[in-house]
Design a protein around this motif. Structure first.
Motif, PDB file in Angstrom:
ATOM      1  N   GLY A 339      13.483  -3.165  56.070  1.00  0.00           N
ATOM      2  CA  GLY A 339      13.750  -1.964  55.276  1.00  0.00           C
ATOM      3  C   GLY A 339      15.011  -2.088  54.448  1.00  0.00           C
ATOM      4  N   ILE A 340      16.071  -2.634  55.066  1.00  0.00           N
ATOM      5  CA  ILE A 340      17.341  -2.803  54.344  1.00  0.00           C
ATOM      6  C   ILE A 340      17.167  -3.763  53.171  1.00  0.00           C
ATOM      7  CG2 ILE A 340      19.676  -3.722  54.534  1.00  0.00           C
ATOM      8  CD1 ILE A 340      19.741  -2.669  57.385  1.00  0.00           C
ATOM      9  N   LEU A 341      16.487  -4.889  53.430  1.00  0.00           N
ATOM     10  CA  LEU A 341      16.289  -5.869  52.365  1.00  0.00           C
ATOM     11  C   LEU A 341      15.440  -5.302  51.238  1.00  0.00           C
ATOM     12  CD1 LEU A 341      15.704  -9.153  54.418  1.00  0.00           C
ATOM     13  CD2 LEU A 341      17.703  -8.555  53.054  1.00  0.00           C
ATOM     14  N   ALA A 342      14.347  -4.605  51.601  1.00  0.00           N
ATOM     15  CA  ALA A 342      13.477  -4.031  50.566  1.00  0.00           C
ATOM     16  C   ALA A 342      14.230  -2.995  49.737  1.00  0.00           C
ATOM     17  CB  ALA A 342      12.240  -3.405  51.214  1.00  0.00           C
ATOM     18  N   GLY A 343      14.970  -2.117  50.427  1.00  0.00           N
ATOM     19  CA  GLY A 343      15.756  -1.107  49.705  1.00  0.00           C
ATOM     20  C   GLY A 343      16.825  -1.731  48.832  1.00  0.00           C
ATOM     21  N   SER A 344      17.511  -2.727  49.372  1.00  0.00           N
ATOM     22  CA  SER A 344      18.566  -3.394  48.601  1.00  0.00           C
ATOM     23  C   SER A 344      18.000  -4.086  47.373  1.00  0.00           C
ATOM     24  CB  SER A 344      19.287  -4.417  49.483  1.00  0.00           C
ATOM     25  OG  SER A 344      19.858  -3.799  50.613  1.00  0.00           O
ATOM     26  N   ILE A 345      16.868  -4.768  47.548  1.00  0.00           N
ATOM     27  CA  ILE A 345      16.244  -5.460  46.416  1.00  0.00           C
ATOM     28  C   ILE A 345      15.855  -4.456  45.334  1.00  0.00           C
ATOM     29  CG2 ILE A 345      14.172  -6.715  45.719  1.00  0.00           C
ATOM     30  CD1 ILE A 345      14.315  -8.195  48.395  1.00  0.00           C
ATOM     31  N   ALA A 346      15.240  -3.326  45.746  1.00  0.00           N
ATOM     32  CA  ALA A 346      14.828  -2.320  44.767  1.00  0.00           C
ATOM     33  C   ALA A 346      16.031  -1.751  44.016  1.00  0.00           C
ATOM     34  CB  ALA A 346      14.066  -1.195  45.476  1.00  0.00           C
ATOM     35  N   ILE A 347      17.098  -1.434  44.737  1.00  0.00           N
ATOM     36  CA  ILE A 347      18.287  -0.865  44.102  1.00  0.00           C
ATOM     37  C   ILE A 347      18.928  -1.873  43.152  1.00  0.00           C
ATOM     38  CG2 ILE A 347      20.634  -0.050  44.540  1.00  0.00           C
ATOM     39  CD1 ILE A 347      19.570   1.193  47.133  1.00  0.00           C
ATOM     40  N   ILE A 348      19.065  -3.121  43.615  1.00  0.00           N
ATOM     41  CA  ILE A 348      19.690  -4.149  42.770  1.00  0.00           C
ATOM     42  C   ILE A 348      18.856  -4.398  41.522  1.00  0.00           C
ATOM     43  CG2 ILE A 348      20.277  -6.604  42.666  1.00  0.00           C
ATOM     44  CD1 ILE A 348      21.111  -6.424  45.582  1.00  0.00           C
ATOM     45  N   ILE A 349      17.534  -4.393  41.673  1.00  0.00           N
ATOM     46  CA  ILE A 349      16.668  -4.618  40.511  1.00  0.00           C
ATOM     47  C   ILE A 349      16.826  -3.486  39.496  1.00  0.00           C
ATOM     48  CG2 ILE A 349      14.262  -4.680  39.773  1.00  0.00           C
ATOM     49  CD1 ILE A 349      13.641  -6.172  42.368  1.00  0.00           C
ATOM     50  N   LEU A 350      16.831  -2.243  39.971  1.00  0.00           N
ATOM     51  CA  LEU A 350      16.998  -1.104  39.061  1.00  0.00           C
ATOM     52  C   LEU A 350      18.350  -1.149  38.361  1.00  0.00           C
ATOM     53  CD1 LEU A 350      15.432   1.797  41.171  1.00  0.00           C
ATOM     54  CD2 LEU A 350      14.510   0.760  39.091  1.00  0.00           C
ATOM     55  N   ILE A 351      19.409  -1.394  39.138  1.00  0.00           N
ATOM     56  CA  ILE A 351      20.746  -1.460  38.535  1.00  0.00           C
ATOM     57  C   ILE A 351      20.814  -2.601  37.516  1.00  0.00           C
ATOM     58  CG2 ILE A 351      23.173  -1.959  39.011  1.00  0.00           C
ATOM     59  CD1 ILE A 351      22.843  -0.537  41.680  1.00  0.00           C
ATOM     60  N   THR A 352      20.258  -3.752  37.896  1.00  0.00           N
ATOM     61  CA  THR A 352      20.262  -4.908  36.988  1.00  0.00           C
ATOM     62  C   THR A 352      19.513  -4.597  35.702  1.00  0.00           C
ATOM     63  OG1 THR A 352      20.351  -6.431  38.872  1.00  0.00           O
ATOM     64  CG2 THR A 352      19.617  -7.326  36.769  1.00  0.00           C
ATOM     65  N   PHE A 353      18.355  -3.959  35.822  1.00  0.00           N
ATOM     66  CA  PHE A 353      17.545  -3.662  34.645  1.00  0.00           C
ATOM     67  C   PHE A 353      18.285  -2.743  33.679  1.00  0.00           C
ATOM     68  CE2 PHE A 353      14.470  -1.121  32.307  1.00  0.00           C
ATOM     69  CZ  PHE A 353      13.655  -2.099  31.768  1.00  0.00           C
ATOM     70  N   PHE A 354      18.811  -1.632  34.192  1.00  0.00           N
ATOM     71  CA  PHE A 354      19.462  -0.670  33.296  1.00  0.00           C
ATOM     72  C   PHE A 354      20.788  -1.203  32.757  1.00  0.00           C
ATOM     73  CE2 PHE A 354      16.676   2.260  35.703  1.00  0.00           C
ATOM     74  CZ  PHE A 354      16.007   2.805  34.627  1.00  0.00           C
ATOM     75  N   PHE A 355      21.524  -1.946  33.593  1.00  0.00           N
ATOM     76  CA  PHE A 355      22.779  -2.518  33.120  1.00  0.00           C
ATOM     77  C   PHE A 355      22.521  -3.572  32.050  1.00  0.00           C
ATOM     78  CE2 PHE A 355      25.958  -5.938  33.476  1.00  0.00           C
ATOM     79  CZ  PHE A 355      27.083  -5.219  33.112  1.00  0.00           C
ATOM     80  N   LEU A 356      21.532  -4.450  32.292  1.00  0.00           N
ATOM     81  CA  LEU A 356      21.209  -5.467  31.295  1.00  0.00           C
ATOM     82  C   LEU A 356      20.653  -4.843  30.028  1.00  0.00           C
ATOM     83  CD1 LEU A 356      19.586  -8.283  33.464  1.00  0.00           C
ATOM     84  CD2 LEU A 356      21.803  -8.323  32.335  1.00  0.00           C
ATOM     85  N   ASN A 357      19.880  -3.793  30.188  1.00  0.00           N
ATOM     86  CA  ASN A 357      19.340  -3.095  29.018  1.00  0.00           C
ATOM     87  C   ASN A 357      20.477  -2.594  28.131  1.00  0.00           C
ATOM     88  OD1 ASN A 357      17.229  -1.886  27.424  1.00  0.00           O
ATOM     89  ND2 ASN A 357      17.863   0.073  28.269  1.00  0.00           N
TER      90      ASN A 357
END
Length: 419
Positions: A339-357
């Protein structure tokens, strides 16, 4: 025994937390390193190389080579800008041809202006996001598998800790018990004939002193002393006895008759305080997991000839309790970790996407649109166009080359008109 299990379970928790922290720390470092090198390669391939290539083409144009073929990489980050520059250079080539009385090569497919691509979202944004997703998922799976595989080592370490604790407790209690019994042993020894005792040892007869020790051992086992099933006193090889023999034991059938197994002998030679026999002692009918403690005891009668107390204790139930507890905790921890890994991956992906955008739009998309618009104005005849250059930006060199090219073309046209 309960104390040993309790301490072992505490060790399980501490080792699990330490291992989790260490693995997560290493995973974070690996994620950063892998992401850095992959992003560096991707940015170099998708951004740096096209910028350098376009800057080189512009430099050649500035040197008077208007036959430069500006390559348009379909689907690339700078496809639109490359098209605009290609069209701009083609336009200048036609203008110069007309100025010298030549007919522009309008039907030359190679020199024809490329079709302007429809504006599309930044591909590198999605490529980097996919890259981060892949790195995070792979790393997450690796972390999960590493922790899962390492959990067995924690169980083994916990069992080892419990065995060590049990052995230490037994040694401590045995030492106290021996100290209480020593006066009685000494009194019995003083009345005994040493030569007779040695003869008894070589002939396999039991002396009165041995009877006293055997009785004490039987009492220890009968009262459940540390859960031991077998307690024996072993005499190592001596001048009058070349073999290691069982001198006293709560099981009288083993005295002088039982040859110590190889594991016992190796442990005695290496001064190991305990060993775990996972398959028991089949020749004694002891099946399952057994702890064997080996404790050297100073011989109060013959100091140069030490005795060894060997005790055998069943450990199957205790080990099963630890394994059962650890397996339950492992399953619970794995679910939590997943659960921690899945949540962390989802959060990091969202942050990465919007920050890179935001970052790509600011550093690449807007400057590319600015250059494309400037190129369009030049094609419409506006040679006074200058793009703003911000020091340190990604397209600084390209903007500088563009301004210099427009300035060179402006001077060239001015000279042509003057002629």
């Amino acid at each position: 025994s309960r104390l040993g299990i309790g301490r072992a379970l505490i060790v399980v928790g501490i080792l699990a937390l330490a291992m989790l922290a260490m693995v997560l720390g290493i995973a974070i470092v690996l994620i950063l390193l892998v992401t850095f090198f992959l992003l560096n390669y991707l940015i170099h391939k998708r951004i740096t190389e096209p910028i350098d290539e376009l800057s080189t083409d512009i430099e050649e144009v500035m040197q008077g080579d208007l036959d430069v073929d500006i390559k348009v990489h379909e689907g690339g980050e700078f496809e639109g800008l490359q098209c605009a520059f290609k069209e701009m250079v083609g336009g200048f080539r036609g203008y110069i041809a007309r100025s010298v009385g030549e007919k522009p090569e309008e039907n030359d497919e190679e020199n024809a202006a490329p079709v302007k691509p429809r504006r599309k979202p930044s591909r590198i944004l999605y490529e980097i996001t996919v890259l981060v997703v892949v790195v995070m998922v792979v790393t997450g799976l690796a972390v999960f598998l590493i922790i899962r595989n390492s959990q067995q080592r924690i169980i083994d370490n916990s069992i080892e800790f419990m065995l060590e604790t049990d052995a230490e407790n037994f040694f401590s209690s045995l030492s106290y018990t021996i100290q209480i019994s020593i006066p009685e042993y000494i009194e019995q020894f003083e009345d005994a004939d040493i030569q007779e005792m040695i003869n008894n040892l070589t002939t396999g007869e039991i002396s009165d002193l041995q009877e006293l020790v055997i009785t004490d051992m039987e009492m220890l086992v009968d009262t459940g002393f540390h859960g031991m099933e077998k307690v024996m006193l072993v005499v190592p090889p001596a001048s009058f006895n070349p073999e290691t023999v069982v001198w006293a034991c709560n099981d009288r059938e083993l005295i002088y008759e039982w040859e110590l197994p190889e594991e016992f002998m190796i442990a005695l030679e290496e001064d190991k305080p305990y060993i775990l026999l996972e398959e028991g002692i089949p020749e004694l009918g002891l099946e399952g997991e057994y702890l064997v403690t080996l404790n050297p005891v100073e011989n109060p009668f013959i100091p140069t000839l030490p005795f060894y107390y060997i005790a055998v204790k069943p450990m199957t139930a205790e080990i099963e309790n630890i394994c059962s507890f650890c397996n339950e905790e492992r399953n619970r921890a794995n679910l939590m970790l997943a659960g921690i890994l899945a949540g962390s991956i989802a959060i990091i992906i969202l942050i990465t996407f919007f920050f890179l955008n935001y970052l790509i739009r600011k550093q690449i998309t807007l400057p590319v649109e600015e250059l494309s618009a400037a190129a369009e104005k030049v094609l419409q005849g506006d040679l006074d166009v200058q793009v703003d250059i911000h020091e340190g930006e990604e397209l600084e060199s390209l903007k500088l080359a563009f301004n210099e090219m427009v300035e060179s073309l402006r001077k060239f046209i001015a000279r042509s008109v003057g002629e």
